[in-house]
Design a protein around this motif. Sequence first.
Motif, PDB file in Angstrom:
ATOM      1  N   ALA A  80       0.839  -1.207   0.000  1.00  0.00           N
ATOM      2  CA  ALA A  80       0.000   0.000   0.000  1.00  0.00           C
ATOM      3  C   ALA A  80       0.873   1.256   0.000  1.00  0.00           C
ATOM      4  N   GLU A  81       1.966   1.225   0.788  1.00  0.00           N
ATOM      5  CA  GLU A  81       2.873   2.378   0.842  1.00  0.00           C
ATOM      6  C   GLU A  81       3.605   2.543  -0.483  1.00  0.00           C
ATOM      7  N   ARG A  82       4.012   1.449  -1.065  1.00  0.00           N
ATOM      8  CA  ARG A  82       4.694   1.498  -2.358  1.00  0.00           C
ATOM      9  C   ARG A  82       3.742   2.051  -3.432  1.00  0.00           C
ATOM     10  N   ALA A  83       2.484   1.543  -3.374  1.00  0.00           N
ATOM     11  CA  ALA A  83       1.499   2.019  -4.352  1.00  0.00           C
ATOM     12  C   ALA A  83       1.243   3.521  -4.161  1.00  0.00           C
ATOM     13  N   GLN A  84       1.194   3.948  -2.896  1.00  0.00           N
ATOM     14  CA  GLN A  84       0.970   5.364  -2.611  1.00  0.00           C
ATOM     15  C   GLN A  84       2.166   6.205  -3.072  1.00  0.00           C
ATOM     16  N   ARG A  85       3.366   5.667  -2.924  1.00  0.00           N
ATOM     17  CA  ARG A  85       4.565   6.394  -3.371  1.00  0.00           C
ATOM     18  C   ARG A  85       4.531   6.586  -4.896  1.00  0.00           C
ATOM     19  N   GLN A  86       4.053   5.562  -5.575  1.00  0.00           N
ATOM     20  CA  GLN A  86       3.915   5.680  -7.034  1.00  0.00           C
ATOM     21  C   GLN A  86       2.871   6.748  -7.386  1.00  0.00           C
ATOM     22  N   GLU A  87       1.769   6.773  -6.658  1.00  0.00           N
ATOM     23  CA  GLU A  87       0.735   7.783  -6.889  1.00  0.00           C
ATOM     24  C   GLU A  87       1.286   9.188  -6.637  1.00  0.00           C
ATOM     25  N   THR A  88       2.100   9.328  -5.585  1.00  0.00           N
ATOM     26  CA  THR A  88       2.711  10.629  -5.265  1.00  0.00           C
ATOM     27  C   THR A  88       3.653  11.062  -6.391  1.00  0.00           C
ATOM     28  N   TYR A  89       4.401  10.095  -6.928  1.00  0.00           N
ATOM     29  CA  TYR A  89       5.318  10.407  -8.034  1.00  0.00           C
ATOM     30  C   TYR A  89       4.534  10.868  -9.266  1.00  0.00           C
ATOM     31  N   TYR A  90       3.406  10.218  -9.527  1.00  0.00           N
ATOM     32  CA  TYR A  90       2.543  10.605 -10.642  1.00  0.00           C
ATOM     33  C   TYR A  90       2.115  12.069 -10.490  1.00  0.00           C
ATOM     34  N   HIS A  91       1.727  12.474  -9.281  1.00  0.00           N
ATOM     35  CA  HIS A  91       1.305  13.865  -9.056  1.00  0.00           C
ATOM     36  C   HIS A  91       2.480  14.839  -9.174  1.00  0.00           C
ATOM     37  N   TYR A  92       3.669  14.379  -8.800  1.00  0.00           N
ATOM     38  CA  TYR A  92       4.853  15.227  -8.979  1.00  0.00           C
ATOM     39  C   TYR A  92       5.040  15.536 -10.470  1.00  0.00           C
ATOM     40  N   VAL A  93       4.875  14.530 -11.308  1.00  0.00           N
ATOM     41  CA  VAL A  93       5.071  14.705 -12.757  1.00  0.00           C
ATOM     42  C   VAL A  93       4.033  15.668 -13.340  1.00  0.00           C
ATOM     43  N   VAL A  94       2.746  15.392 -13.071  1.00  0.00           N
ATOM     44  CA  VAL A  94       1.695  16.202 -13.709  1.00  0.00           C
ATOM     45  C   VAL A  94       1.506  17.580 -13.066  1.00  0.00           C
ATOM     46  N   ASP A  95       1.798  17.701 -11.779  1.00  0.00           N
ATOM     47  CA  ASP A  95       1.553  18.972 -11.080  1.00  0.00           C
ATOM     48  C   ASP A  95       2.783  19.858 -10.937  1.00  0.00           C
TER      49      ASP A  95
END
Length: 456
Positions: A80-95
């Motif tokens: 879950a933490e790994r998946a959340q880290r990936q989601e955070t990285y996605y937001h770093y890219v787009v935002d």
Amino acid sequence: MDKKNIVCTSSILGEDMHVVAYGKKGLPVVVFPTQGQAPESLEEVGVIDELADYLDSGTIQLFCTETVDDESWGGTGDPAERAQRQETYYHYVVDELVPLVAKMNKSGARPLALGFDAGATQASVVALRRPDLFQGCVCLSGCYDARRYFGDWMDATLYDNTPCAFLSQMPVDHPYVAVYNQRQLLFCTGQEASEADSLRSTHEMGEQFARLGVDVWCDYWGADVTHTWFWWKKQLRYFLPIVLDDVEKTTAAEKPAPAKKRATTRKKAATTTAAKKPAAKKAAPAKAAAEKVEEPAKATAKKPAAAKATTTKAAAAKPAAAKTTAAKKAATTKAATAKKEVAEKPAVTKKAAAPAKAEKPATPAKATKAAVPAKATKAAAPAKAVKPAAPAKAEKPAAPAKAVKAATPAKATKAAAPAKAPAAKKAAAPKAAAEKKPAATKTAAKSAATKAKSAK
């Protein structure tokens, strides 16, 4: 070649992210390196040299970013933490990364996502989740199924970051389907054993896109094509010119809408201007009409002057001739002829002011009685009839016509009464004869007296 090292402090990730920019301008390309590698690794393996001509010509500009793959896809902690880290990285890219790229690139173009291996996975996630921000993706040997990293475990966050999962659940009438068809989506893989996960997931992606009716390019290279930089550079060199050409055509097709708006604005502006112009034009013609009407009046005024001079000379010459012929026996006949000629002259020069100049013939008339020609000068008054040209100021085109009628002071030809001067002269002739008779009577008386004396 222009190269810039940028440190992006990410408030989303809570750490500094390293970004390397290559080139000065062109289509922006966000590059994701292989799993766990730094942005400079692309330069080390020769990718930058492979694209040197595109970078030097300003065709593309690369933005190679750092990743957190070792904390997400390649991590070993809580899923879950790994998946959340990936989601955070996605937001770093787009935002954060995309706005930074737009600021540096300044072309206003949507960036293309490019990735290799796990980098291809990142490129597919951002391009498919945000097709409004990305022009498309070029994914080489990526795995688009999270089972490679997470096994059978899945939650909502990981689902959003797994293309094979969310595409399989996407309805055919989803708004993104139409947008995907306006993007450049390329997925390539080799068929050698090292490409197994990429080959399987690429086939699944192709099937889902076919179900949705999306025109996507899934390319499968030979069984000897391995999961290495050697082949990725070859593939990149092969696909890039085709993709760039397609991007140019697609983006050019998007421009007509703004162009139509501008055309409409111009038309409106033209209509407004045209609406305003008539008023100005209406006033102008009136002015022009006034000027045109006045000009003929002036011309008429000038022409008579020349006519006057001619008439004066002719008139002056005629009375002189009349005087000479009066001494002869044929005075009466010639005077009649002169009368006809003088009467005909004014008729020929039927112009507004022509009679006015008939005043000068009065000078010869002084030989008799200036009083009679003086009345002729009154006849010159009709010359004032030239003033009817003034009505032209009424700005009516018809006015000039009246001015021409006014020119009919040909009536003033009656004023050619000066020609009657010969009549006066005719009358003068009998007078002169009368005066001469007394002289003859005196002579007869003298001779009678002489005869009487001689008789005495």
